[in-house]
Motif scaffolding. Structure first.
Motif, short mmCIF file in Angstrom:
data_model
loop_
_atom_site.label_atom_id
_atom_site.label_comp_id
_atom_site.label_asym_id
_atom_site.label_seq_id
_atom_site.Cartn_x
_atom_site.Cartn_y
_atom_site.Cartn_z
N UNK A 142 0.80 -1.23 0.00
CA UNK A 142 0.00 0.00 0.00
C UNK A 142 0.83 1.28 0.00
N UNK A 143 2.11 1.19 0.26
CA UNK A 143 2.88 2.40 0.57
C UNK A 143 2.83 3.46 -0.53
N UNK A 144 2.76 3.04 -1.79
CA UNK A 144 2.77 4.02 -2.87
C UNK A 144 1.50 4.87 -2.90
N UNK A 145 0.45 4.42 -2.20
CA UNK A 145 -0.81 5.15 -2.17
C UNK A 145 -0.96 6.04 -0.94
N UNK A 146 0.05 6.03 -0.07
CA UNK A 146 -0.10 6.66 1.24
C UNK A 146 0.90 7.78 1.46
N UNK A 147 0.49 8.75 2.25
CA UNK A 147 1.38 9.83 2.67
C UNK A 147 1.91 9.51 4.07
N UNK A 148 2.59 8.37 4.17
CA UNK A 148 3.12 7.89 5.42
C UNK A 148 4.53 7.36 5.21
N UNK A 149 5.25 7.15 6.30
CA UNK A 149 6.59 6.58 6.24
C UNK A 149 6.78 5.62 7.41
N UNK A 150 7.66 4.63 7.22
CA UNK A 150 8.04 3.76 8.33
C UNK A 150 8.92 4.57 9.28
N UNK A 151 8.49 4.65 10.55
CA UNK A 151 9.20 5.47 11.52
C UNK A 151 9.85 4.67 12.63
N UNK A 152 9.31 3.50 12.95
CA UNK A 152 9.89 2.69 14.01
C UNK A 152 9.84 1.23 13.59
N UNK A 153 10.97 0.58 13.62
CA UNK A 153 11.07 -0.82 13.21
C UNK A 153 12.25 -1.47 13.93
N UNK A 154 12.32 -2.79 13.85
CA UNK A 154 13.47 -3.50 14.37
C UNK A 154 13.38 -4.00 15.79
#
Length: 292
Positions: free
Chosen positions: A214-226
């Protein structure tokens, strides 16, 4: 909530998934039937929205049907609803991602022969400007705590899915009761949840597979992972035929065995969106207290 098992509501076993998906839950029905008059009975697969909305099942199941002749009816819901379908005998097998709930399902005698299938991970996504400042953190619980303390919006699936259950454990770890003004529980799948988070400039927890789809359709970013607590394993479990003799257990076992075979695992690993693999195939037995 449905309290009467669906097998008591409908006389025709093959039609139950259609009514279940379309009339009762409003779920997405995915059919991998490639032979109009297949001599083999359909397999009813209850699974999470992440396996359907990511596109994985649309990639796998037509190949399974072509190779085996078994058509598959997919009922995509949250893990809680999927396991309930198994408990009621309205599915032949389940594919879910909530280990604690799955263990209870097996230990109660509703499921048999659980097997690890694949994994990905959860990530917390949000607006690129990151007003809560969680992008500097490595601890998912502290990230949720910061979202609350900074008065930001958090969109929860609120649907008893594996993602929702993971989110609840993270709020508990943060010692936060998610009842603050910015917390919105919408009772929807991962796709609509991501869409709403994007529209409202909010944060949410998502499995990486659906995010990549979905990421290409969204105004969001991965901010916390790992964070190790964000590990997201999937299992496939047969519904116990001793409870419901009219299950398509032969078809269910054929699908399970195909998925965990070297061939099925290769196909899972080969599934990509925008050049990125969405799932890591890792079929191997998982320990459970009981298998029958």
């Amino acid at each position: 909530m449905i309290t009467t098992p669906l097998r008591q509501r409908f006389a025709q076993p093959v039609l139950r998934p259609l009514w279940l998906a379309l009339a009762l839950f409003g779920l997405t029905l995915v059919s991998s039937i490639s032979h109009a008059a297949s001599p083999k009975p359909p397999i009813r697969l209850a699974t999470t929205t992440s396996t359907e909305q990511s596109g994985l099942l649309g990639w796998l199941l037509p190949k399974f049907t072509q190779e085996t002749g078994y058509p598959v009816l997919v009922m995509a819901a949250g893990t809680g609803q999927s396991l309930k379908m198994g408990e009621n005998g309205d599915a032949d097998l389940v594919m879910t991602h909530a280990p604690t709930a799955e263990k209870k399902f097996v230990d109660a005698g509703f499921g048999i022969e659980p097997a690890a299938l694949m994994h990905n991970d959860f990530v917390i996504v949000g607006p690129r400007q990151d007003p809560a400042g969680i992008g500097q953190l490595k601890d998912a619980a502290k990230g949720l705590q910061a979202i609350k303390e900074q008065g930001q919006t958090f969109i929860s699936r609120g649907d008893e899915s594996g993602t929702h259950l993971k989110e609840q454990t993270l709020w508990q770890a943060a010692n936060v009761t998610p009842e603050f003004a910015g917390y919105k529980s919408i009772g929807q799948g991962m796709g609509p949840t991501l869409t709403m988070a994007s529209e409202l400039g909010g944060y949410t927890l998502t499995d990486r597979g659906t995010w990549l789809a979905y990421q290409s359709k969204l105004n969001l970013a991965v901010l916390l992972e790992g964070d190790k607590r964000l590990f997201n394993p999937y299992q496939v479990i047969l519904v116990n035929p001793k409870r419901y003799p009219d299950l398509n257990s032969d078809g269910a076992r054929a699908l399970k065995n195909w998925l965990v075979s070297a061939h099925g695992q290769q196909l899972i690993g080969a599934f990509k969106v925008a050049g990125q693999a969405l799932f890591v195939a890792d079929a191997k037995p998982l320990p459970t207290a009981k298998s029958q």
